[in-house]
Each structure stands twice: as C-alpha cells, then as structure tokens.
Scaffold this motif. Structure first.
Motif, PDB file in Angstrom:
ATOM      1  N   ARG A  15       0.851  -1.172   0.000  1.00 55.03           N
ATOM      2  CA  ARG A  15       0.000   0.000   0.000  1.00 55.03           C
ATOM      3  C   ARG A  15       0.889   1.223   0.000  1.00 55.03           C
ATOM      4  N   ALA A  16       1.152   1.743  -1.160  1.00 54.95           N
ATOM      5  CA  ALA A  16       2.146   2.809  -1.265  1.00 54.95           C
ATOM      6  C   ALA A  16       1.472   4.169  -1.373  1.00 54.95           C
ATOM      7  N   PRO A  18       0.427   7.687  -2.950  1.00 57.23           N
ATOM      8  CA  PRO A  18       0.158   8.042  -4.340  1.00 57.23           C
ATOM      9  C   PRO A  18       1.325   8.822  -4.901  1.00 57.23           C
ATOM     10  N   ASP A  19       1.569   8.658  -6.169  1.00 52.00           N
ATOM     11  CA  ASP A  19       2.719   9.296  -6.788  1.00 52.00           C
ATOM     12  C   ASP A  19       2.220  10.460  -7.620  1.00 52.00           C
TER      13      ASP A  19
ATOM     14  N   ASN B  28       3.431   4.709 -11.431  1.00 50.15           N
ATOM     15  CA  ASN B  28       1.984   4.589 -11.307  1.00 50.15           C
ATOM     16  C   ASN B  28       1.446   3.440 -12.149  1.00 50.15           C
ATOM     17  N   ARG B  31       1.917   0.597  -9.991  1.00 47.47           N
ATOM     18  CA  ARG B  31       0.947   0.539  -8.903  1.00 47.47           C
ATOM     19  C   ARG B  31      -0.373  -0.054  -9.368  1.00 47.47           C
ATOM     20  N   ARG B  50      -7.695   2.758  -4.324  1.00 46.97           N
ATOM     21  CA  ARG B  50      -6.679   1.954  -3.660  1.00 46.97           C
ATOM     22  C   ARG B  50      -5.290   2.579  -3.761  1.00 46.97           C
ATOM     23  N   ILE B  51      -4.967   3.146  -4.911  1.00 46.38           N
ATOM     24  CA  ILE B  51      -3.616   3.687  -5.053  1.00 46.38           C
ATOM     25  C   ILE B  51      -3.579   5.202  -4.873  1.00 46.38           C
ATOM     26  N   GLY B  52      -4.738   5.821  -4.640  1.00 50.28           N
ATOM     27  CA  GLY B  52      -4.727   7.236  -4.295  1.00 50.28           C
ATOM     28  C   GLY B  52      -4.684   8.189  -5.467  1.00 50.28           C
ATOM     29  N   LEU B  53      -4.964   7.704  -6.659  1.00 50.37           N
ATOM     30  CA  LEU B  53      -5.058   8.609  -7.808  1.00 50.37           C
ATOM     31  C   LEU B  53      -6.532   8.815  -8.154  1.00 50.37           C
TER      32      LEU B  53
END
Lengths: 402, 402
Positions: A15-16, A18-19, B28, B31, B50-53
């Motif tokens: 669970r990284a 966000p980039d 990304n 991810r 889940r990955i915050g994008l």
DNA sequence: GACTATTCGTCATGGCAGTTTACAAATTAG
DNA sequence: CTAATTTGTAAACTGCCATGACGAATAGTC
C-alpha cells in the motif's frame, strides 16, 4: 505535530503513497538538499548533473529552498576551469536545528545541531539515574533541553524536533521505553513526559550510535553491524543505509545470543548468553572488581597498567564476542563490524581475541572489525542528526517557518 | 538485455534516480498492475481509490496497460451495490511469462508462470548432478528451458526472463555461483552458459524459496526468517518485504552459526557449527543411516514408523536449530520463522524440541515458528514469480513486445 | 413505472513539474 | 582581442495528474 520523524523505508509494493506531482517536487527538493549537504558547497549546475535533473529545474528548486531559508548563496566559486564560474550554494547555518538528548545511567546530555551538521549548543549534567523514577529524570532533562533550545535560538536556530537516546528497548511507536534494565524503567511513554510542541522520537542508544557512525563516520559502509555495550550488550543492524528495527523494534539484541548453550543461567531465561561472558557485570567479576560507576574507565586504566586479571577478563570477553559475532556475520554478511560505545575504549584488549575467534570460524576472508571514532558521544550526535536528516529528507515540512 | 532483474531497494538518500514525470508515470503504471494483481479483479474506480489517484488518471494508465496487453477488460461487474457497476479489470493471462528453473542435486526443473501467477508449463527431469561439471548440467537444463518456452509460446506467452535457483551461494552480480558444495561447483558464471537473449537472474534456492513464501504464502508477514535445509542449512532473511542479501550476497548462512563453540570441527574452519548437529550428514549418522539420495524421505518414513533412533536424531537436530535460531531471532526480531524446503516435511519431529528451546531462551513471548505450505516446490515457484514481479514492478520495460 | 440517489467511466480544462531551446554573463585558452 | 566553454535564467513546450461536469447504469423509493 508529534509524528514519528524517521519513517522506515517505503513499502516496495503493498500500500504505497500516491505518486503525484507534488510528491515528485518534494522528493526533488530533498535530493537537492542532500546533494548540497553531502558536498558542503555546490553550484546549481553541479547539483543538476549529480541528481540527474536539468539546470533549469534545479534553479527553481534552489530558489524555493533559498526562500525557505534552507539554502544560502555563498557567491561565485573560485574558477579553476574554463567557463563561467558557478555560484556556490551551501546548506544554511541558521533556521531549523536538531535537538539530540541522551539519558545515560549516570548522566544527561543535550545538544543542538544545525543543518550543516555543526554542534551549536550543548549541555551535560552528571546525574545518578540508576533506578530513579522516569518523571524527575525527564523533568531534569527537559530543563536541559529548554536551555539548549534557548541557546540555539540566540543563534537564529529553531528546534525542528527532539530525538532522545535511551539505554533500553524502545517500541516501534518511537515513544515508549519498553524495558531499560539499568534505569529500571518499564513501558514508560516518554511522549507524555517530554515537552510537547516539537516532533519527538525516542530510540535505543545503540541505534542512534549506529546512525551517527553511518552519517558521520569516515568511510563507514551502508551495511554494517554496530556493537555497543553500555550496560547490556546492544547492537544495531544497518542494511542499505537504514536501520533494521525488527517487528517490535527489538532487533539487535546481541546480548542474548547463546554462546555456550549450557552455560550459566541468564535473567532472560536462557543459558550461556553473551551477556554472561561479556556483560559489564560478568567482566567486572572476572576481573575481580566491584561494579561501580565508571567501570569502563577503571577497566581501561587497569588494563593499561598491565593488570593480568583485567586483561584476561577482557580477553575472554573478546572471545565470547567473537563467537556471537560469528553467528551474526554469517547471518547478515555485513561489510564491517564496528565496535562503538564503551567497547571502543576497551578495544585494544578485546580486539585480538575477538578477531582471532572470528577469523578461525570463517571460511573465507573474515569480516573486518573497526573501532568507532565517535566512541561514547555517538548516540547523542546520532540523535541530533536524525532530526537534521528528517529535514533534509523532506524540506517541505519546515517550509512555513522562518 | 542481460540486466539483473530484481534490483535491491532504492537507496534512501545517496545517489538516487532522478525523479521526473516519466518515472512517476512508470511507478503509477506499476501501482495499477500491483493493485489489480493483488485483488485478481478490480474496477478502475477501485484501483483509483486503492492507489490514491483519481479515476481519470487511472483510466489513462489502464488504457495504456490494455494497449500493451498486460491488462484485459473482463466486462461489467456483478452489481452488488447501488450505482453503475464497474468494468472488471484483470491481469492478462497472455503476454509476458516468467521462466523459473531449478538445479537440484538429483533433479532439474523448469516452469513458466504467467502474469496472473498461474503455472502454464513445466518440465522436470531426474538428473544425478552431484559432482557433475556445470556445462553438461546447464546444457540439459537449457533443453528443458527451450521446451517449456516452446510450450508457453503455444499458449500466447513469451518469456520475459529466466530465473535460476541453485543450491549454493551466488554473488551479488546475480549470475555467478560462488560455491555449491553439493554440486562441487566453484565460481561458475552461469550467464555465459545459459541461453542469452533473455534477462537472467541466478540466486540461492533458499532466497527464492523465501520469496515464494512471501508472495504466495497464506498470511506470510513482510518480516520473517525462512529456514530451508536442502543439503547445507540455508536461511533467507526477509526484511520489509525484501530480501536481505548482504554485502557479498552471502547473508543467511545459518548453517555455520556456532551452536557449541567447542563442538566438532567443521569444514568451514569453525567448531560446533549448526551444520554439525542439524545438517543432513550429521542427522543421518545420528540416526544410524547411510547418506543416500532421498534421505529426507527416508527419515520421514522411519520417523513415521516410530524408529527411536531417527526420532532422537531429529529431536536433537531440532534442539540445535532452536539454539541457532534463538540467536537469529534476537538479532533480527522477525515476525515469524518459517521452516521450508526439506525441513517442512520433517517438521513434526523437529518442531517440538525446536520450539521448546526457542521459548526457554526467550524472555517475552517467543517468536512463532510456522511450516511452509509450499515445501520443496518453493524455490522453483519463487524463481518464476521473481520474473513476473519484475514485470509488475515496471510494466514499461515490456511495452514494445506484443 | 417513474424518480432520485449513487457510482462508474470519460472528456475537456487547468495547473504544475521538468525539458528544451535560446541567450547573456563570466571565465580560460590562444 | 577572439573563440571556446560553462553557468544561470527566461520563454515556450510537453507530459501528467487533478478538477469538474457529463452521460450511463444500477438500487431504492413512492
């Protein structure tokens, strides 16, 4: 504002974070700080080629860092080569500072380190803390911290965080002392006792000592084992430039590695643990001395004078250390083993038997053993520097402040 | 095209990769692949949260991955909740595949695993490799690899790389077998012997076994110690979801941890190493058996039948393992210890004494010991999956191919 | 059955980050 | 003094993700 300062490395996959572009900017700001910090003084063009960005990009990053007061322009470089000379950049000697504190069995110490790594203020006080309750100790320490913080502020520094080195096991929350046998503290949350308002980290003195060795040591590799016997025998494992903490934060408990499985019983429940052979109590008994305050100093003195019993005791301790370290070296394959803390001062009498044991038990070339140059002041410096590193690692967090 | 597949974790500070937008995009993309791979099937919106994008960003990433053939659209999800149902995405079962190979003392094995993690082709051959020269062994293995690759290609898979598990120490270059006692290989560069054209990695079978446990094991934590005795006793240290390799790549040499410092001499130069008590030869001698091919199977059989000598031999081996592991656990503080490889099959007779020893020598709660569910096929699966992970970790590298 | 609330995927727009290109400034070499 | 080289900066450009809005598809409600 009381978040853990030094986060473990980011997970590779799970669970990284966000980039996003902002994260990219923050990482590049950090890269610029690290590059300048590592070289002491660097031009924009040199930073650019070092971190792999273009000069234009570095210019904007540097502008921002200068606006925040984290970098400063030193003026044109002495032109050794052809071409327009660059403008030297340096990490600012004002602004954020790291406050390091150390709780020892018989002393308290605090220091302030600026972003350049220079110690700018310090305070040390003799203090018999063995068996003393946490509250008065922390109260005394808080007094020192406030004094050092005030001294630092007079030099245009403001504390960016406090890191406290303690002689005991610290939980992974970075605040709770789980067990400090020499202080007789158990499950003590220092977060509620220390002054709030500053980010706080508490860690084992062996860990901070290892970090100091990593960051300040001359030619220290990124993978090593740092052994430091203050009271118990602690070790810190540095892997790829980072501390190996373990699941509960207890990694590095070298003192309870079995050396002779049928040896004398140990309070830990085991038999023949390293501490039964190389611990302070065991060594003093073997040397025919009473445990007392500056035992290490006394041992060194007697050994220097040629006291046969003391020398034999240290030789045997070195042998036991060598056996335990053989196991550790086999398991970790470090580049070196570093003897730090009190062991550094005793190394002349420990090393021969230790190295012999290690060499005889190793098939190929034995792992080299080095002696720390920082010695007993490693933990305090490591603590203060850990705060400084946190700022270098993410300069954006101190953007708002002066 | 023969670069090391699995790079160690990125340095925290030192000389880091430049952080540009293309790198961000690549991370990304990775991810997204990892998120879908972990859940098996996921909608774009689910990936995004889940990955915050944002959903929009994920859409473009997914489009690209579908164009590359790495993801595929399964169609609308079964709508359990209110709202428009998402379109299920899954990792493609065609395209790149990981080829895993294993060189054992008495067998060779190869398999192909697709991006979903399914084994799609395999080949095993009995082969007495003890003391045989590398060239004919690798030649035979290459034949199996070509067969498996051809089988895979018939299923629309193409090999993205080869990973080879060997029973010995491998240098950090990921190609050279430094020492494989049971094969009697020394400093053998497999890179020049294996078919070129595919990215190649060679690693210790214990390491690949640990990775298999990490990636495929049920509830395996990110910090554990994986013990696997095939011939020598090897271990792999997994820290924060990554292998600890050591400076020279020799980390995890559990077999030569001193158990009784004055015990029998060991070929390594030491005395009383773990291998002298729990190694295959030592156990067979203690059990009154001749070393032979499937010794482990025989031991298990006899123990099952109630053979007292065999059971005593295994109990003593468990005790020695417990002593050595006490040291390792003290040093590393892992979440669990996993018994893998041949040890998994013998665990019913090893575990009791091992756990007793570990518990008695530990102050607090002892480190739990688990038995691998993958057993002897861990290394082969781990090898193949390491190639698959490399693709998931950076999908862009296979963008050009179909 | 119609209506509303909710969720999903997509599109157009915008902001932000680093790159590219160009240029002036400052130095060395000849 | 001129040419070559290097530095720092500005303007235009490309790429990536965020934002906000929209149609589409479902569940729940009256």
């Amino acid at each position: 504002m009381t978040a853990p300062l030094h986060e473990t490395r980011t997970p590779g996959a799970g669970r990284a974070l966000p980039d996003t572009q902002q994260g990219m900017r923050r990482r590049n700001l950090a890269r610029v700080m690290h590059a300048v910090s590592a070289e002491g003084s660097l031009s924009r063009a040199a930073v650019a080629s070092r971190i792999g960005l273009t000069r234009a990009a570095v210019s904007t990053l540097v502008d921002e860092l200068i606006r925040w007061g984290l970098l400063e322009e030193l003026g044109p470089e002495r032109p050794g080569r052809v071409g327009r000379p660059g403008s030297a950049l340096a990490v600012s000697g004002r602004g954020p500072a790291g406050i390091g504190a150390e709780i020892g069995v018989d002393h308290l110490a605090v220091c302030a380190v600026d972003l350049r790594g220079a110690v700018r203020a310090r305070a040390v006080r003799h203090s018999a803390n063995r068996g003393r309750a946490p509250e008065p100790v922390i109260e005394e320490l808080t007094g020192l911290i406030r004094r050092v913080a005030a001294d630092a502020e007079r030099e245009d520094l403001w504390p960016a965080g406090i890191a406290v080195a303690v002689p005991g096991l610290v939980a992974r929350d970075g605040r709770t002392v789980v067990r400090a046998p020499n202080l007789d503290w158990h499950d003590t949350d220092l977060g509620v006792l220390l002054p709030s308002g500053w980010p706080l980290t508490v860690d084992n003195e062996a860990n901070f000592g290892a970090l100091a060795e990593l960051w300040l040591g001359d030619g220290t590799p990124r993978d090593f084992l740092h052994v430091s016997a203050e009271i118990g025998i602690g070790a810190a494992v540095v892997v790829d430039g980072g501390l190996l903490r373990g699941t509960r934060g207890f990694a590095g408990e070298l003192g309870h590695i079995p050396v002779r499985p049928d040896g004398p019983a140990c309070p830990c429940g085991g038999r023949g643990c390293l501490e039964q052979y190389a611990g302070e109590e065991a060594v003093s008994r073997a040397a025919g001395l009473e445990p007392r305050e500056d035992l290490v100093g006394l041992l060194a003195e007697r050994a220097e004078d040629g006291d046969a019993d003391v020398r034999a005791a240290l030789r045997d301790a070195g042998t036991a250390l060598g056996i335990a370290l053989t196991g550790a070296v086999n398991l970790l394959d470090p580049e070196t083993v570093v003897l730090g803390g009190a062991l550094a001062g005793l190394s002349p009498w420990l090393l021969p038997s230790l190295e012999t044991e290690l060499a005889e038990r190793t098939a190929g070339p034995a792992c080299p053993v080095a002696v720390s140059t920082l010695g007993p002041q490693g933990p305090l410096l490591g603590a203060a520097h850990s705060v400084v590193r946190a700022v270098l690692d993410d300069p954006a967090v101190v953007a708002g402040r002066s």
